[in-house]
Design a protein around this motif. Structure first.
Motif, PDB file in Angstrom:
ATOM      1  N   ASN A 105     -90.284  37.498  47.561  1.00 40.14           N
ATOM      2  CA  ASN A 105     -89.976  38.687  46.766  1.00 40.14           C
ATOM      3  C   ASN A 105     -88.834  38.380  45.799  1.00 40.14           C
ATOM      4  O   ASN A 105     -87.827  39.088  45.741  1.00 40.14           O
ATOM      5  N   HIS A 118     -80.083  38.259  49.074  1.00 41.15           N
ATOM      6  CA  HIS A 118     -80.830  39.505  48.910  1.00 41.15           C
ATOM      7  C   HIS A 118     -79.890  40.567  48.354  1.00 41.15           C
ATOM      8  O   HIS A 118     -78.789  40.767  48.860  1.00 41.15           O
ATOM      9  N   ILE A 172     -87.710  37.531  56.230  1.00 39.81           N
ATOM     10  CA  ILE A 172     -88.391  38.730  55.730  1.00 39.81           C
ATOM     11  C   ILE A 172     -89.855  38.353  55.551  1.00 39.81           C
ATOM     12  O   ILE A 172     -90.209  37.579  54.666  1.00 39.81           O
ATOM     13  N   SER A 178     -89.261  43.940  53.989  1.00 37.11           N
ATOM     14  CA  SER A 178     -88.457  43.886  52.769  1.00 37.11           C
ATOM     15  C   SER A 178     -87.885  45.263  52.443  1.00 37.11           C
ATOM     16  O   SER A 178     -86.706  45.398  52.086  1.00 37.11           O
TER      17      SER A 178
END
Length: 327
Positions: A105, A118, A172, A178
């Protein structure tokens, strides 16, 4: 109810577990010092390979094997070179369903960076960052499994901390996780467990498990190979592949277990979901982390088959052990 109690309940209630095969890895220590490539050749000539280490369970076995020689540095099968790949710090195969290891992601990516943080629900690549980080704790439930550590550390330092106090750095695995992480920590720039490296195992296994000394990389060079050091507990470090060290070989063996008990519904027992869950519980109850369990199927492709037997025969358990074909 723990896994062993669950399986005992299955047996008592009349479910049957047919033959299954557990492949497991054993390591042997070769004390004659050799270069990494000569050590690799030595192992392969005997049908083995230099040791691949899949998880902390395998590491503990190796530490016990090397307890009397803890001061030595031992070659393992990890060597530097080839294409870089992304891995999760938490390497246990049972933790991931199909495709979850490859979930990504990214919001911003620099191909030269090796680690990931993140923030605001997206990932970005970072290099040698000093940040807060998130651990995963498998002994907790729900959102409590995600543990924010408000200490500034490097990625390798964060990994050491998480493995010492929880389970590992955070993985994740899918959009739902997420979203859960974003809701808890969206405004923080925190390290997670994804990393990229060009280290590869001699036997071509895609194990992402790494156990490096904290911040051990001063610089990488083409002929770098990994040793297990005497530093606690058994941390790895890079050395020139031309150095001479004792080494660890890995061989693969197979344990075949046959269990016969009564069952009323063979068709239901062959349901893939039941087979998968029972296989998982067998692994947890009777085998260590580095065993790999697989069902043995019959000529009709089914695992469970119906046969006529006397009551006393239906609970008979047979166990045998033989060598597998060495991978």
């Amino acid at each position: 109810m723990n896994a062993m109690e669950w399986i005992q309940t299955l047996l008592i209630s009349g479910l049957c577990i047919p033959s299954f095969c557990a492949e497991y890895r054993q390591h042997c220590l070769i004390e004659t010092p050799k270069s990494w490539s000569d050590a690799q050749s030595y192992c392969r000539e005997r049908g083995y390979d230099l040791a691949t280490i899949d998880d902390m369970g395998a590491m503990k076995s190796l530490l016990a094997l090397n307890a009397d020689r803890a001061h030595d540095e031992l070659w393992i099968g990890l060597h530097y070179g080839g294409p870089e790949r992304w891995h999760w710090s938490l390497a246990d195969e049972e933790f991931y369903q199909e495709g979850e290891r490859d979930y990504r992601n990214f919001g911003a990516m620099d191909n030269t960076s090796r680690y990931v943080s993140h923030i605001y629900g997206k990932w970005k690549t970072v290099d040698h960052a000093q940040l807060w980080f998130v651990c995963y704790d498998g002994n907790r439930q729900g959102g409590e499994r995600y543990v924010l550590v408000r200490e500034v550390m490097s990625w390798t330092g964060a990994q050491v901390y998480c493995r010492s106090h929880h389970t590992d750095l955070l993985s994740i695995r899918n959009p739902e996780e997420s979203q859960a992480v974003a809701e808890r920590f969206s405004r923080y720039d925190v390290l997670i467990g994804l990393f990229k490296d060009a280290w590869h195992w001699s036997d071509k296994r895609n194990s992402s498990f790494r156990h490096w000394e904290q911040d051990s990389f001063v610089g990488l060079f083409p002929q770098s190979c990994a040793v297990m050091t005497g530093k606690g507990p058994g941390r790895w470090s890079q050395r020139s592949c031309d150095e001479l060290h004792p080494f660890l070989c890995t061989c693969t063996r197979r344990l075949v277990v046959k269990v016969k008990v009564r069952s009323e519904d063979i068709q239901e027992l062959n349901d893939p979901a039941i087979l998968k869950q029972t296989q998982k519980l067998l692994n947890e109850a009777t085998l260590s982390n580095h065993h790999k369990v697989a069902w043995r199927t019959n000529s009709d492709g089914q695992v469970f088959t119906k046969e006529q037997c006397q009551e006393e025969d239906c609970t008979e358990r047979e166990q045998s052990q033989d060598l597998c074909n060495i991978e």
